[in-house]
Design a protein around this motif. Structure first.
Motif, PDB file in Angstrom:
ATOM      1  N   MET A   9     -13.767  -9.012 129.644  1.00 52.64           N
ATOM      2  CA  MET A   9     -13.623  -8.796 131.082  1.00 52.64           C
ATOM      3  C   MET A   9     -12.147  -8.879 131.451  1.00 52.64           C
ATOM      4  SD  MET A   9     -16.815 -10.920 132.710  1.00 52.64           S
ATOM      5  CE  MET A   9     -16.499 -10.322 134.338  1.00 52.64           C
ATOM      6  N   ILE A  10     -11.753  -8.022 132.333  1.00 53.13           N
ATOM      7  CA  ILE A  10     -10.355  -7.983 132.757  1.00 53.13           C
ATOM      8  C   ILE A  10     -10.034  -9.126 133.715  1.00 53.13           C
ATOM      9  CG2 ILE A  10      -8.723  -6.661 134.151  1.00 53.13           C
ATOM     10  CD1 ILE A  10      -9.795  -4.158 132.890  1.00 53.13           C
ATOM     11  N   TYR A  11     -10.924  -9.440 134.617  1.00 53.84           N
ATOM     12  CA  TYR A  11     -10.633 -10.403 135.682  1.00 53.84           C
ATOM     13  C   TYR A  11     -11.215 -11.782 135.403  1.00 53.84           C
ATOM     14  CZ  TYR A  11      -9.432  -6.146 138.136  1.00 53.84           C
ATOM     15  OH  TYR A  11      -8.875  -4.966 138.498  1.00 53.84           O
ATOM     16  N   GLU A  68      -9.330 -14.698 137.201  1.00 57.54           N
ATOM     17  CA  GLU A  68      -9.580 -14.741 138.636  1.00 57.54           C
ATOM     18  C   GLU A  68     -10.970 -15.278 138.937  1.00 57.54           C
ATOM     19  OE1 GLU A  68      -8.181 -12.237 137.080  1.00 57.54           O
ATOM     20  OE2 GLU A  68      -6.303 -11.794 138.118  1.00 57.54           O
TER      21      GLU A  68
END
Length: 50
Positions: A1-3, A6
């Motif tokens: 996952m990129i985020y 966050e």
């Protein structure tokens, strides 16, 4: 996952907010000493589980 960072940050912020609100409610209802004893018992049982 990129985020992922966050999402973890949002989860931590939500968790701290929920803890503050539940601690306020619990201390009014149970009292500070009882709330802290119950909280420490919960933490101890979770540490044993891990």
């Amino acid at each position: 996952m990129i985020y992922i960072g966050e999402l973890i940050s949002i989860g931590i912020a939500f968790s701290w907010t929920a803890t503050a609100l539940l601690s306020e409610f619990g201390s009014k209802r149970l009292g500070n000493l009882t709330l802290n004893v119950l909280r420490m018992a919960l933490v101890f049982s979770l540490v044993l589980l891990v």
